[in-house]
Write a protein that holds these residues in place. Sequence first.
Motif, PDB file in Angstrom:
ATOM      1  N   SER A 100       0.869  -1.167   0.000  1.00 33.14           N
ATOM      2  CA  SER A 100       0.000   0.000   0.000  1.00 33.14           C
ATOM      3  C   SER A 100       0.912   1.224   0.000  1.00 33.14           C
ATOM      4  O   SER A 100       2.033   1.182   0.504  1.00 33.14           O
ATOM      5  N   ILE A 101       0.422   2.292  -0.600  1.00 35.68           N
ATOM      6  CA  ILE A 101       1.182   3.538  -0.677  1.00 35.68           C
ATOM      7  C   ILE A 101       0.301   4.655  -0.126  1.00 35.68           C
ATOM      8  O   ILE A 101      -0.856   4.798  -0.542  1.00 35.68           O
TER       9      ILE A 101
ATOM     10  N   ALA B 145      -3.188  10.817   2.800  1.00 35.39           N
ATOM     11  CA  ALA B 145      -4.002  10.280   1.713  1.00 35.39           C
ATOM     12  C   ALA B 145      -3.474   8.919   1.308  1.00 35.39           C
ATOM     13  O   ALA B 145      -2.283   8.763   1.044  1.00 35.39           O
ATOM     14  N   GLU B 146      -4.369   7.937   1.283  1.00 31.70           N
ATOM     15  CA  GLU B 146      -3.961   6.622   0.799  1.00 31.70           C
ATOM     16  C   GLU B 146      -4.114   6.621  -0.715  1.00 31.70           C
ATOM     17  O   GLU B 146      -5.167   6.946  -1.246  1.00 31.70           O
ATOM     18  N   LEU B 147      -3.035   6.281  -1.404  1.00 31.86           N
ATOM     19  CA  LEU B 147      -3.053   6.321  -2.863  1.00 31.86           C
ATOM     20  C   LEU B 147      -3.462   4.981  -3.447  1.00 31.86           C
ATOM     21  O   LEU B 147      -4.194   4.912  -4.420  1.00 31.86           O
ATOM     22  N   ILE B 148      -2.942   3.934  -2.861  1.00 30.24           N
ATOM     23  CA  ILE B 148      -3.222   2.611  -3.420  1.00 30.24           C
ATOM     24  C   ILE B 148      -3.104   1.604  -2.288  1.00 30.24           C
ATOM     25  O   ILE B 148      -2.345   1.804  -1.353  1.00 30.24           O
ATOM     26  N   LYS B 149      -3.904   0.553  -2.395  1.00 23.46           N
ATOM     27  CA  LYS B 149      -3.921  -0.437  -1.332  1.00 23.46           C
ATOM     28  C   LYS B 149      -3.897  -1.820  -1.952  1.00 23.46           C
ATOM     29  O   LYS B 149      -4.579  -2.075  -2.938  1.00 23.46           O
ATOM     30  N   ASN B 150      -3.060  -2.673  -1.391  1.00 23.20           N
ATOM     31  CA  ASN B 150      -3.066  -4.082  -1.759  1.00 23.20           C
ATOM     32  C   ASN B 150      -2.836  -4.295  -3.261  1.00 23.20           C
ATOM     33  O   ASN B 150      -3.574  -5.024  -3.913  1.00 23.20           O
ATOM     34  N   ALA B 151      -1.832  -3.645  -3.808  1.00 25.27           N
ATOM     35  CA  ALA B 151      -1.494  -3.801  -5.224  1.00 25.27           C
ATOM     36  C   ALA B 151      -0.113  -4.441  -5.338  1.00 25.27           C
ATOM     37  O   ALA B 151       0.765  -4.178  -4.516  1.00 25.27           O
ATOM     38  N   PRO B 152       0.092  -5.286  -6.357  1.00 21.68           N
ATOM     39  CA  PRO B 152       1.384  -5.980  -6.468  1.00 21.68           C
ATOM     40  C   PRO B 152       2.500  -5.025  -6.924  1.00 21.68           C
ATOM     41  O   PRO B 152       2.339  -4.292  -7.897  1.00 21.68           O
ATOM     42  N   LEU B 153       3.607  -5.066  -6.203  1.00 19.96           N
ATOM     43  CA  LEU B 153       4.775  -4.254  -6.567  1.00 19.96           C
ATOM     44  C   LEU B 153       5.391  -4.773  -7.854  1.00 19.96           C
ATOM     45  O   LEU B 153       5.610  -5.975  -7.998  1.00 19.96           O
TER      46      LEU B 153
ATOM     47  N   ASP C 160      14.553  11.285  -8.955  1.00 22.57           N
ATOM     48  CA  ASP C 160      13.253  10.873  -8.456  1.00 22.57           C
ATOM     49  C   ASP C 160      13.223   9.374  -8.227  1.00 22.57           C
ATOM     50  O   ASP C 160      14.123   8.647  -8.629  1.00 22.57           O
ATOM     51  N   LEU C 161      12.190   8.966  -7.526  1.00 22.07           N
ATOM     52  CA  LEU C 161      11.943   7.556  -7.264  1.00 22.07           C
ATOM     53  C   LEU C 161      10.552   7.242  -7.774  1.00 22.07           C
ATOM     54  O   LEU C 161       9.594   7.926  -7.413  1.00 22.07           O
ATOM     55  N   VAL C 162      10.460   6.253  -8.643  1.00 23.36           N
ATOM     56  CA  VAL C 162       9.162   5.861  -9.185  1.00 23.36           C
ATOM     57  C   VAL C 162       8.803   4.487  -8.630  1.00 23.36           C
ATOM     58  O   VAL C 162       9.584   3.544  -8.725  1.00 23.36           O
ATOM     59  N   ILE C 163       7.618   4.412  -8.017  1.00 23.57           N
ATOM     60  CA  ILE C 163       7.114   3.154  -7.477  1.00 23.57           C
ATOM     61  C   ILE C 163       6.036   2.669  -8.432  1.00 23.57           C
ATOM     62  O   ILE C 163       5.018   3.338  -8.615  1.00 23.57           O
ATOM     63  N   GLU C 164       6.287   1.527  -9.076  1.00 27.60           N
ATOM     64  CA  GLU C 164       5.362   1.006 -10.083  1.00 27.60           C
ATOM     65  C   GLU C 164       4.656  -0.225  -9.528  1.00 27.60           C
ATOM     66  O   GLU C 164       5.294  -1.100  -8.950  1.00 27.60           O
ATOM     67  N   VAL C 165       3.342  -0.269  -9.721  1.00 29.69           N
ATOM     68  CA  VAL C 165       2.593  -1.452  -9.311  1.00 29.69           C
ATOM     69  C   VAL C 165       1.834  -2.013 -10.509  1.00 29.69           C
ATOM     70  O   VAL C 165       1.471  -1.296 -11.433  1.00 29.69           O
ATOM     71  N   GLY C 166       1.633  -3.323 -10.463  1.00 28.70           N
ATOM     72  CA  GLY C 166       0.931  -4.013 -11.534  1.00 28.70           C
ATOM     73  C   GLY C 166       1.456  -5.422 -11.645  1.00 28.70           C
ATOM     74  O   GLY C 166       2.554  -5.723 -11.176  1.00 28.70           O
ATOM     75  N   LYS C 167       0.679  -6.281 -12.262  1.00 33.58           N
ATOM     76  CA  LYS C 167       1.090  -7.673 -12.365  1.00 33.58           C
ATOM     77  C   LYS C 167       1.888  -7.922 -13.643  1.00 33.58           C
ATOM     78  O   LYS C 167       3.050  -8.270 -13.590  1.00 33.58           O
ATOM     79  N   ASP C 168       1.285  -7.712 -14.782  1.00 34.13           N
ATOM     80  CA  ASP C 168       1.977  -7.943 -16.054  1.00 34.13           C
ATOM     81  C   ASP C 168       2.387  -6.642 -16.719  1.00 34.13           C
ATOM     82  O   ASP C 168       3.250  -6.607 -17.573  1.00 34.13           O
ATOM     83  N   GLU C 169       1.725  -5.572 -16.341  1.00 30.96           N
ATOM     84  CA  GLU C 169       2.098  -4.263 -16.860  1.00 30.96           C
ATOM     85  C   GLU C 169       1.855  -3.244 -15.762  1.00 30.96           C
ATOM     86  O   GLU C 169       1.111  -3.500 -14.815  1.00 30.96           O
ATOM     87  N   VAL C 170       2.502  -2.085 -15.892  1.00 29.30           N
ATOM     88  CA  VAL C 170       2.347  -1.048 -14.880  1.00 29.30           C
ATOM     89  C   VAL C 170       0.941  -0.467 -14.981  1.00 29.30           C
ATOM     90  O   VAL C 170       0.560   0.055 -16.024  1.00 29.30           O
ATOM     91  N   ASN C 171       0.149  -0.583 -13.914  1.00 34.35           N
ATOM     92  CA  ASN C 171      -1.175   0.035 -13.964  1.00 34.35           C
ATOM     93  C   ASN C 171      -1.296   1.219 -13.010  1.00 34.35           C
ATOM     94  O   ASN C 171      -2.316   1.881 -12.957  1.00 34.35           O
ATOM     95  N   TYR C 172      -0.218   1.472 -12.269  1.00 38.85           N
ATOM     96  CA  TYR C 172      -0.195   2.667 -11.433  1.00 38.85           C
ATOM     97  C   TYR C 172       1.259   2.966 -11.107  1.00 38.85           C
ATOM     98  O   TYR C 172       2.039   2.043 -10.856  1.00 38.85           O
TER      99      TYR C 172
END
Length: 117
Positions: free
Chosen positions: A33-34, A44-52, A65-77
């Motif tokens: 979660s972020i 503010a909670e941005l995202i919850k329970n998403a795969p890193l 900068d630091l980019v935190i990408e979440v998604g299973k097969d492609e970046v969806n956030y």
Amino acid sequence: MTNKIEINKSVPRERWGEFFDQFTDGNRGRHISIAIIGSELGDAELIKNAPLMAMVYDRPGKGDDLVIEVGKDEVNYAHTVDSPTEVLTGQNSNGVMVALRISDAAGTQTLIQLQAS
């Protein structure tokens, strides 16, 4: 009994690139979660329970900068921390890293929590 997380171990800046690469390799697919803490809008909670997917750090001069990408097969956030100034890790009572807190130049903090695997 509460499981208190102490977020107090600082990661030296010169190790950030290596740290985030290792963190990505060790935790890819793990749910996170972020949240933003202490922004002008409050917490503010941005995202919850998403795969890193990845945490990508570009040093100053390359993007700073630091980019935190979440998604299973492609970046969806993706969440970007501009000009990070401090990276702290948090361990649970067993000494396992379960959280990261990243401060930026504007004074905003991004809290990343790893869900129990």
